[in-house]
Design a protein around this motif. Sequence first.
Motif, PDB file in Angstrom:
ATOM      1  N   PHE A 102       0.854  -1.187   0.000  1.00 56.40           N
ATOM      2  CA  PHE A 102       0.000   0.000   0.000  1.00 56.40           C
ATOM      3  C   PHE A 102       0.894   1.243   0.000  1.00 56.40           C
ATOM      4  O   PHE A 102       2.114   1.152   0.015  1.00 56.40           O
ATOM      5  CB  PHE A 102      -0.938   0.005   1.217  1.00 56.40           C
ATOM      6  CG  PHE A 102      -0.232   0.007   2.553  1.00 56.40           C
ATOM      7  CD1 PHE A 102       0.025   1.196   3.222  1.00 56.40           C
ATOM      8  CD2 PHE A 102       0.161  -1.183   3.142  1.00 56.40           C
ATOM      9  CE1 PHE A 102       0.675   1.206   4.439  1.00 56.40           C
ATOM     10  CE2 PHE A 102       0.814  -1.186   4.374  1.00 56.40           C
ATOM     11  CZ  PHE A 102       1.070   0.010   5.019  1.00 56.40           C
ATOM     12  N   ASN A 103       0.258   2.397  -0.018  1.00 62.47           N
ATOM     13  CA  ASN A 103       0.958   3.682  -0.010  1.00 62.47           C
ATOM     14  C   ASN A 103       1.928   3.844  -1.196  1.00 62.47           C
ATOM     15  O   ASN A 103       3.086   4.196  -1.011  1.00 62.47           O
ATOM     16  CB  ASN A 103       1.722   3.865   1.314  1.00 62.47           C
ATOM     17  CG  ASN A 103       2.054   5.327   1.592  1.00 62.47           C
ATOM     18  OD1 ASN A 103       1.159   6.158   1.699  1.00 62.47           O
ATOM     19  ND2 ASN A 103       3.327   5.651   1.691  1.00 62.47           N
ATOM     20  N   PRO A 104       1.471   3.607  -2.424  1.00 63.06           N
ATOM     21  CA  PRO A 104       2.365   3.750  -3.580  1.00 63.06           C
ATOM     22  C   PRO A 104       2.664   5.218  -3.872  1.00 63.06           C
ATOM     23  O   PRO A 104       1.870   6.105  -3.543  1.00 63.06           O
ATOM     24  CB  PRO A 104       1.554   3.125  -4.721  1.00 63.06           C
ATOM     25  CG  PRO A 104       0.130   3.371  -4.330  1.00 63.06           C
ATOM     26  CD  PRO A 104       0.096   3.241  -2.833  1.00 63.06           C
ATOM     27  N   THR A 105       3.806   5.460  -4.493  1.00 65.94           N
ATOM     28  CA  THR A 105       4.103   6.807  -4.968  1.00 65.94           C
ATOM     29  C   THR A 105       3.143   7.141  -6.106  1.00 65.94           C
ATOM     30  O   THR A 105       2.485   6.264  -6.673  1.00 65.94           O
ATOM     31  CB  THR A 105       5.544   6.892  -5.496  1.00 65.94           C
ATOM     32  OG1 THR A 105       5.717   5.921  -6.540  1.00 65.94           O
ATOM     33  CG2 THR A 105       6.560   6.631  -4.393  1.00 65.94           C
ATOM     34  N   LYS A 106       3.081   8.412  -6.465  1.00 63.54           N
ATOM     35  CA  LYS A 106       2.178   8.829  -7.539  1.00 63.54           C
ATOM     36  C   LYS A 106       2.524   8.129  -8.851  1.00 63.54           C
ATOM     37  O   LYS A 106       1.634   7.743  -9.616  1.00 63.54           O
ATOM     38  CB  LYS A 106       2.246  10.351  -7.718  1.00 63.54           C
ATOM     39  CG  LYS A 106       1.627  11.134  -6.575  1.00 63.54           C
ATOM     40  CD  LYS A 106       1.714  12.634  -6.829  1.00 63.54           C
ATOM     41  CE  LYS A 106       1.089  13.414  -5.673  1.00 63.54           C
ATOM     42  NZ  LYS A 106       1.192  14.888  -5.882  1.00 63.54           N
ATOM     43  N   ARG A 107       3.816   7.957  -9.112  1.00 61.11           N
ATOM     44  CA  ARG A 107       4.210   7.294 -10.363  1.00 61.11           C
ATOM     45  C   ARG A 107       3.768   5.826 -10.360  1.00 61.11           C
ATOM     46  O   ARG A 107       3.272   5.326 -11.374  1.00 61.11           O
ATOM     47  CB  ARG A 107       5.727   7.380 -10.554  1.00 61.11           C
ATOM     48  CG  ARG A 107       6.189   6.791 -11.889  1.00 61.11           C
ATOM     49  CD  ARG A 107       7.679   6.902 -12.087  1.00 61.11           C
ATOM     50  NE  ARG A 107       8.072   6.273 -13.343  1.00 61.11           N
ATOM     51  CZ  ARG A 107       9.327   6.056 -13.711  1.00 61.11           C
ATOM     52  NH1 ARG A 107      10.316   6.461 -12.911  1.00 61.11           N
ATOM     53  NH2 ARG A 107       9.609   5.464 -14.843  1.00 61.11           N
ATOM     54  N   LEU A 112      -0.173   1.503 -12.082  1.00 63.78           N
ATOM     55  CA  LEU A 112      -1.221   0.535 -11.740  1.00 63.78           C
ATOM     56  C   LEU A 112      -2.546   0.897 -12.408  1.00 63.78           C
ATOM     57  O   LEU A 112      -3.266   0.013 -12.899  1.00 63.78           O
ATOM     58  CB  LEU A 112      -1.391   0.475 -10.220  1.00 63.78           C
ATOM     59  CG  LEU A 112      -0.202  -0.101  -9.443  1.00 63.78           C
ATOM     60  CD1 LEU A 112      -0.415   0.078  -7.955  1.00 63.78           C
ATOM     61  CD2 LEU A 112      -0.003  -1.575  -9.776  1.00 63.78           C
ATOM     62  N   GLU A 113      -2.867   2.174 -12.436  1.00 62.33           N
ATOM     63  CA  GLU A 113      -4.115   2.607 -13.084  1.00 62.33           C
ATOM     64  C   GLU A 113      -4.078   2.324 -14.579  1.00 62.33           C
ATOM     65  O   GLU A 113      -5.078   1.893 -15.170  1.00 62.33           O
ATOM     66  CB  GLU A 113      -4.338   4.099 -12.822  1.00 62.33           C
ATOM     67  CG  GLU A 113      -4.686   4.413 -11.363  1.00 62.33           C
ATOM     68  CD  GLU A 113      -4.717   5.899 -11.081  1.00 62.33           C
ATOM     69  OE1 GLU A 113      -4.391   6.687 -12.006  1.00 62.33           O
ATOM     70  OE2 GLU A 113      -5.047   6.283  -9.942  1.00 62.33           O
ATOM     71  N   ASN A 114      -2.933   2.559 -15.205  1.00 63.99           N
ATOM     72  CA  ASN A 114      -2.804   2.305 -16.641  1.00 63.99           C
ATOM     73  C   ASN A 114      -2.819   0.810 -16.973  1.00 63.99           C
ATOM     74  O   ASN A 114      -3.076   0.420 -18.114  1.00 63.99           O
ATOM     75  CB  ASN A 114      -1.516   2.924 -17.179  1.00 63.99           C
ATOM     76  CG  ASN A 114      -1.585   4.440 -17.229  1.00 63.99           C
ATOM     77  OD1 ASN A 114      -2.670   5.016 -17.255  1.00 63.99           O
ATOM     78  ND2 ASN A 114      -0.433   5.093 -17.237  1.00 63.99           N
ATOM     79  N   ALA A 115      -2.540  -0.019 -15.960  1.00 58.92           N
ATOM     80  CA  ALA A 115      -2.548  -1.473 -16.178  1.00 58.92           C
ATOM     81  C   ALA A 115      -3.963  -2.028 -16.254  1.00 58.92           C
ATOM     82  O   ALA A 115      -4.167  -3.150 -16.724  1.00 58.92           O
ATOM     83  CB  ALA A 115      -1.761  -2.171 -15.074  1.00 58.92           C
TER      84      ALA A 115
END
Length: 256
Positions: A102-107, A112-115
């Motif tokens: 959890f707590n991913p960086t913005k990049r 993940l969203e693009n996946a």
Amino acid sequence: MELIKFNRKPKALPVKVLLSVESIVKELEGYLKDAQHPLHKSAAEVLKLVEQYPKLRTGLETFDDLDRYREILSFLFKGLFPDLLQTNEIKAICLPFIYKAFNPTKRFQTILENAGADYELKIRGFNIDQTYIYACTYILQQYYKCQVLKFNRPTYLDIPNQQTGRLHHYRLMFNADNMEIIKTKEAPDLTEADIDELLANGNDLELWKRKFPPGSYILKGFGVMNLFDTTADVLISQTRGLFLRKDDQVFNDFQQ
């Protein structure tokens, strides 16, 4: 606080994994003792805040109510995830062997969203059924200071980008500096002969389970997973391989 999805979960482990920020608290306590430290005053305020969440020190075993700790955890991890590097670094807090992050960086979040919404992280060539033995070898390395070279292999993730249609390749590095291994009374003492027997039988799961019974160690703290984009290196390597081939299919593969 949303958990990053991994594709599978192990059925049993030799360790009970607890999320704890004890290492950060101890660091803050050090600042508090040093009146000359630039974070001396703020450390006192943060420690008072942490006192309201005692489980964050003793350790969380379940993550159903992780949202309850969202603000305090994000605040405590600020030092590891500075704002200036949010769009550069690809990393997240990760608990090993139970595959929770959890707590991913913005990049990382953008990747993940693009996946795609249904995408789950999958480690390349990884056999989830071997997780038990991997956890045991980690204990051997960190607790018994035994080098297990067989398991020190590079780890890679292949993550698609649905926006571009390209598959990106990342090397995964895991920092466990903030993890503590605690041996419980259920864990038998290992002799050099025991360790030699284990290393000589690396795939004998039942043997490993006898030497490391389920839940006989506690892994307390948190880890940090870092991803490094190796897509360009993979493409160069694949291209070199194509130039060395002489079969009739090479032209079609090169176009792909």
